[in-house]
Design an enzyme around this catalytic site. Sequence first.
Site, PDB file in Angstrom:
ATOM      1  N   LYS A  76     -10.554  -9.823   4.190  1.00 48.05           N
ATOM      2  CA  LYS A  76     -11.000  -8.520   3.701  1.00 48.05           C
ATOM      3  C   LYS A  76     -12.064  -8.608   2.596  1.00 48.05           C
ATOM      4  CE  LYS A  76      -7.823  -5.139   3.656  1.00 48.05           C
ATOM      5  NZ  LYS A  76      -6.547  -4.395   3.600  1.00 48.05           N
ATOM      6  N   ASP A 113      -8.268   2.051   3.191  1.00 50.52           N
ATOM      7  CA  ASP A 113      -6.881   1.922   2.712  1.00 50.52           C
ATOM      8  C   ASP A 113      -6.510   3.056   1.756  1.00 50.52           C
ATOM      9  OD1 ASP A 113      -6.039  -0.305   4.148  1.00 50.52           O
ATOM     10  OD2 ASP A 113      -6.786  -1.722   2.653  1.00 50.52           O
ATOM     11  N   GLY A 139       2.142  -3.963  -9.042  1.00 44.09           N
ATOM     12  CA  GLY A 139       1.297  -4.850  -8.251  1.00 44.09           C
ATOM     13  C   GLY A 139      -0.172  -4.609  -8.545  1.00 44.09           C
ATOM     14  N   GLY A 141      -2.765  -6.423  -6.400  1.00 46.09           N
ATOM     15  CA  GLY A 141      -3.505  -7.097  -5.333  1.00 46.09           C
ATOM     16  C   GLY A 141      -4.538  -6.172  -4.709  1.00 46.09           C
ATOM     17  N   ALA A 143      -4.425  -4.247  -2.008  1.00 45.01           N
ATOM     18  CA  ALA A 143      -3.939  -2.912  -1.649  1.00 45.01           C
ATOM     19  C   ALA A 143      -3.793  -2.046  -2.895  1.00 45.01           C
ATOM     20  CB  ALA A 143      -2.608  -3.019  -0.913  1.00 45.01           C
ATOM     21  N   LEU A 167      -3.213 -10.807 -15.890  1.00 48.94           N
ATOM     22  CA  LEU A 167      -4.672 -10.917 -15.828  1.00 48.94           C
ATOM     23  C   LEU A 167      -5.264 -10.088 -14.680  1.00 48.94           C
ATOM     24  CD1 LEU A 167      -7.202 -12.270 -17.049  1.00 48.94           C
ATOM     25  CD2 LEU A 167      -6.872 -14.139 -15.423  1.00 48.94           C
ATOM     26  N   LEU A 228       4.269   0.614  -0.227  1.00 49.93           N
ATOM     27  CA  LEU A 228       3.284   0.203   0.777  1.00 49.93           C
ATOM     28  C   LEU A 228       3.917  -0.685   1.841  1.00 49.93           C
ATOM     29  CD1 LEU A 228      -0.012  -0.468  -1.228  1.00 49.93           C
ATOM     30  CD2 LEU A 228       1.144   1.676  -0.701  1.00 49.93           C
ATOM     31  N   GLY A 251       5.856   3.558   3.824  1.00 49.15           N
ATOM     32  CA  GLY A 251       4.515   2.985   3.894  1.00 49.15           C
ATOM     33  C   GLY A 251       3.860   2.993   5.266  1.00 49.15           C
TER      34      GLY A 251
END
Length: 283
Positions: A76, A113, A139, A141, A143, A167, A228, A251
């Site tokens: 992606k 998305d 989260g 990431g 998504a 981070l 999700l 999700g």
Amino acid sequence: MSENEHNEPTNVPLAGVIGWPIAHSRSPRLHGHWLQRYGLKGHYVPLPVRPEHLAEVLRTLPRAGFVGVNVTIPHKEAVLALADVVTDRAALIGAANTLIFRPDGKIHADNTDGYGFIANLRQSAPDWIPEFGPAAILGAGGAARAVVASLLDAGVPEVRLANRTRLRAEQIRSEFGARVVVYDWGQAGNMLEGVATAVNATSLGMEGAGSLRVPLDALPPEALATDLVYTPLDTPFLIDARARGCQTVDGLGMLLHQAAPGFERWFGRKPEVDDELRRAVLA
């Protein structure tokens, strides 16, 4: 067969989903259902592509009659560098999930998305008002980035973010600005206080993954909770939120809605997301 029939090209549009591995993808079943339902000519196939072959495959597919592809893990981010045209939202999120092969030979990259996430909430929880209060996302990431972008765009006043690696959350804040507030993973339970929307954007709670050990004691009962993850459909996060009185949205709808813009571009028909489609994809 007459000679004339023999010489005419069929021009059946081809599309598919690129990933490595790809056998688990539900996209072929999803798009196949729509093609059959609307009686459209076209095929949608899974395409297992190793990372080192990605550029070569993307150059070859349009010549083989492909009008576009969906893109999943691990490609992606990589496809952005290979596309000729990148939409603002794909650039902002740093990933693309939908490629359109244009007649002029250019590859157009988009990310649907966030669109799928919001469309799922609006369909499944019509009373949901994004402006009503802060959103909390577990989260950080790919998504999660799409969810942050779409929630800010929808008018959520503040997005609270916690990730096991702080981070990654800080990076999102640096790119999306002051409406994003980062919490330590150990404080993720506290960040739920006073939120109107709570989102699990980690893989925790998925079949075969670890458990999401974030206490939901501070989650207001009037909040909307969504996950999700869709295997299982009813995740521990959703079960716990519902036990607190929250409205919950699974999700699967995000997967279904994010597929619609690509399908419309490739096959020329705006598809419906409904219970019949859910049943077909879950079958």
